[in-house]
Design an enzyme around this catalytic site. Structure first.
Site, PDB file in Angstrom:
ATOM      1  N   LYS A  13       0.829  -1.213   0.000  1.00 34.91           N
ATOM      2  CA  LYS A  13       0.000   0.000   0.000  1.00 34.91           C
ATOM      3  C   LYS A  13       0.863   1.262   0.000  1.00 34.91           C
ATOM      4  CE  LYS A  13      -2.253  -0.977   3.854  1.00 34.91           C
ATOM      5  NZ  LYS A  13      -1.616  -2.248   4.237  1.00 34.91           N
ATOM      6  N   ARG A  88      -9.425   0.396   8.937  1.00 37.20           N
ATOM      7  CA  ARG A  88      -8.996  -0.971   9.224  1.00 37.20           C
ATOM      8  C   ARG A  88     -10.079  -1.755   9.953  1.00 37.20           C
ATOM      9  NH1 ARG A  88      -3.085   0.335   9.213  1.00 37.20           N
ATOM     10  NH2 ARG A  88      -1.899  -1.596   9.353  1.00 37.20           N
ATOM     11  N   ARG A 127      12.169  -6.137   5.300  1.00 34.91           N
ATOM     12  CA  ARG A 127      11.972  -4.706   5.022  1.00 34.91           C
ATOM     13  C   ARG A 127      12.825  -3.843   5.958  1.00 34.91           C
ATOM     14  NH1 ARG A 127       5.987  -2.023   5.036  1.00 34.91           N
ATOM     15  NH2 ARG A 127       6.018  -2.386   7.275  1.00 34.91           N
ATOM     16  N   ARG A 154      11.654  -1.842  11.517  1.00 28.95           N
ATOM     17  CA  ARG A 154      10.566  -1.465  12.422  1.00 28.95           C
ATOM     18  C   ARG A 154      10.355  -2.581  13.448  1.00 28.95           C
ATOM     19  NH1 ARG A 154       5.640   0.423   8.567  1.00 28.95           N
ATOM     20  NH2 ARG A 154       4.501  -0.731  10.146  1.00 28.95           N
ATOM     21  N   ARG A 165      -0.056  -9.307  13.163  1.00 30.26           N
ATOM     22  CA  ARG A 165      -0.674  -8.260  12.341  1.00 30.26           C
ATOM     23  C   ARG A 165      -1.549  -8.884  11.244  1.00 30.26           C
ATOM     24  NH1 ARG A 165       4.348  -5.004  10.400  1.00 30.26           N
ATOM     25  NH2 ARG A 165       2.875  -3.552   9.454  1.00 30.26           N
TER      26      ARG A 165
HETATM   27  P1  AMP Z   1       0.923   0.470   9.182  1.00 26.32           P
HETATM   28  O1  AMP Z   1       2.157   1.262   8.969  1.00 26.32           O
HETATM   29  O2  AMP Z   1      -0.255   0.969   8.373  1.00 26.32           O
HETATM   30  O3  AMP Z   1       1.137  -1.017   8.999  1.00 26.32           O
HETATM   31  O4  AMP Z   1       0.501   0.690  10.721  1.00 26.32           O
HETATM   32  C1  AMP Z   1       1.359   0.338  11.780  1.00 26.32           C
HETATM   33  C2  AMP Z   1       0.555   0.141  13.061  1.00 26.32           C
HETATM   34  O5  AMP Z   1      -0.124   1.367  13.394  1.00 26.32           O
HETATM   35  C3  AMP Z   1      -0.555  -0.901  12.987  1.00 26.32           C
HETATM   36  O6  AMP Z   1      -0.076  -2.219  13.208  1.00 26.32           O
HETATM   37  C4  AMP Z   1      -1.490  -0.418  14.095  1.00 26.32           C
HETATM   38  O7  AMP Z   1      -0.959  -0.735  15.380  1.00 26.32           O
HETATM   39  C5  AMP Z   1      -1.406   1.097  13.944  1.00 26.32           C
HETATM   40  N1  AMP Z   1      -2.433   1.588  12.980  1.00 26.32           N
HETATM   41  C6  AMP Z   1      -2.210   2.179  11.770  1.00 26.32           C
HETATM   42  N2  AMP Z   1      -3.367   2.498  11.168  1.00 26.32           N
HETATM   43  C7  AMP Z   1      -4.352   2.097  12.000  1.00 26.32           C
HETATM   44  C8  AMP Z   1      -5.764   2.126  11.938  1.00 26.32           C
HETATM   45  N3  AMP Z   1      -6.409   2.612  10.867  1.00 26.32           N
HETATM   46  N4  AMP Z   1      -6.463   1.616  13.001  1.00 26.32           N
HETATM   47  C9  AMP Z   1      -5.834   1.131  14.085  1.00 26.32           C
HETATM   48  N5  AMP Z   1      -4.504   1.052  14.197  1.00 26.32           N
HETATM   49  C10 AMP Z   1      -3.744   1.523  13.176  1.00 26.32           C
END
Ligand code: AMP
Length: 208
Positions: A13, A88, A127, A154, A165
């Site tokens: 994404k 999400r 990554r 990360r 996740r």
């Molecule tokens: P991402 O970089 O989009 O994979 O997000 C990293 C982490 O941020 C996720 O594993 C969640 O802990 C938190 N996070 C990001 N976006 C959301 C969302 N829309 N709702 C809830 N938690 C989020």
């Protein structure tokens, strides 16, 4: 265009958002980036979010919905935006629909990027990200090829966290595929290809 990018963590994404933004100038709204910036800055929001993020769990809906509603009031989103990593949950998707209806700026499409989970585990565990400019590379990048900054892994790209996740994605986020399919705006793209080919498929599907 007003777009939502859907897909499991590591489906690409972020990469597809970057390409769309570079070519079309849409505003990028990544809740993951907003939350990571808050963690780095040590704000109250960051401290609250960190415990969920480190475990690979979702930050509560009320927190992220507020962040996105705020971000959508900024002027750069008026000419189109890409929501990356939001919504999400069904509650987030419903709140987004309400907010966009209020603003009179409906979604044009929800693009779901589909990638096999074992490919994702391999992709995410190798990554690496640049500490300075956010460039996303992999374990072969000793320093950032874009700005020379330090590359790091990360915390949530460790294999056990990645698997959590993916489980969270299955339970909470996958139902959004039906949500947007029923809304008649779902586009599904095979993400198990070279990112440039995926990008061509995305553009073709969107008529760009
Ligand atoms: P991402 O970089 O989009 O994979 O997000 C990293 C982490 O941020 C996720 O594993 C969640 O802990 C938190 N996070 C990001 N976006 C959301 C969302 N829309 N709702 C809830 N938690 C989020």
């Amino acid at each position: 265009m007003n777009l939502v990018l859907l897909g499991a963590p590591g489906a690409g994404k972020g990469t597809q958002s970057d390409l769309l933004i570079e070519e079309f100038g849409y505003a990028h709204i990544s809740t993951g980036d907003i939350l990571r910036a808050a963690v780095k800055a040590g704000t109250e929001l960051g401290l609250e979010a960190k415990k969920y993020m480190d475990a690979g769990d979702l930050v509560p809906d009320s927190v992220v919905i507020g962040l996105v509603a705020d971000r959508l009031t900024q002027e750069d989103t008026l000419d189109g935006f890409i929501l990356d990593g939001f919504p999400r949950t069904i509650a987030q998707a419903a709140a987004l629909a309400d907010e966009l209806e209020k603003l009179g700026r409906p979604l044009d499409a929800a693009v779901a990027i589909d990638v096999d989970y074992e490919v994702i585990v391999k992709r995410l565990s190798s990554r690496r990200c640049c500490r300075d400019c956010g460039y996303i590379g992999n374990v072969a990048d000793e320093s950032c090829p874009k700005c020379g900054g330090e590359m790091f892994q990360r915390d949530d790209d460790q294999e056990d966290v990645i698997r959590n996740r993916l489980a969270v994605y299955d339970k909470s986020t996958k139902p959004l595929i039906d949500f947007y399919s029923e809304a008649g705006i779902l586009i599904t793209i095979d993400g198990d290809k070279d990112p440039k080919i995926v990008y061509d498929d995305v553009k073709q599907a969107l008529g760009l």
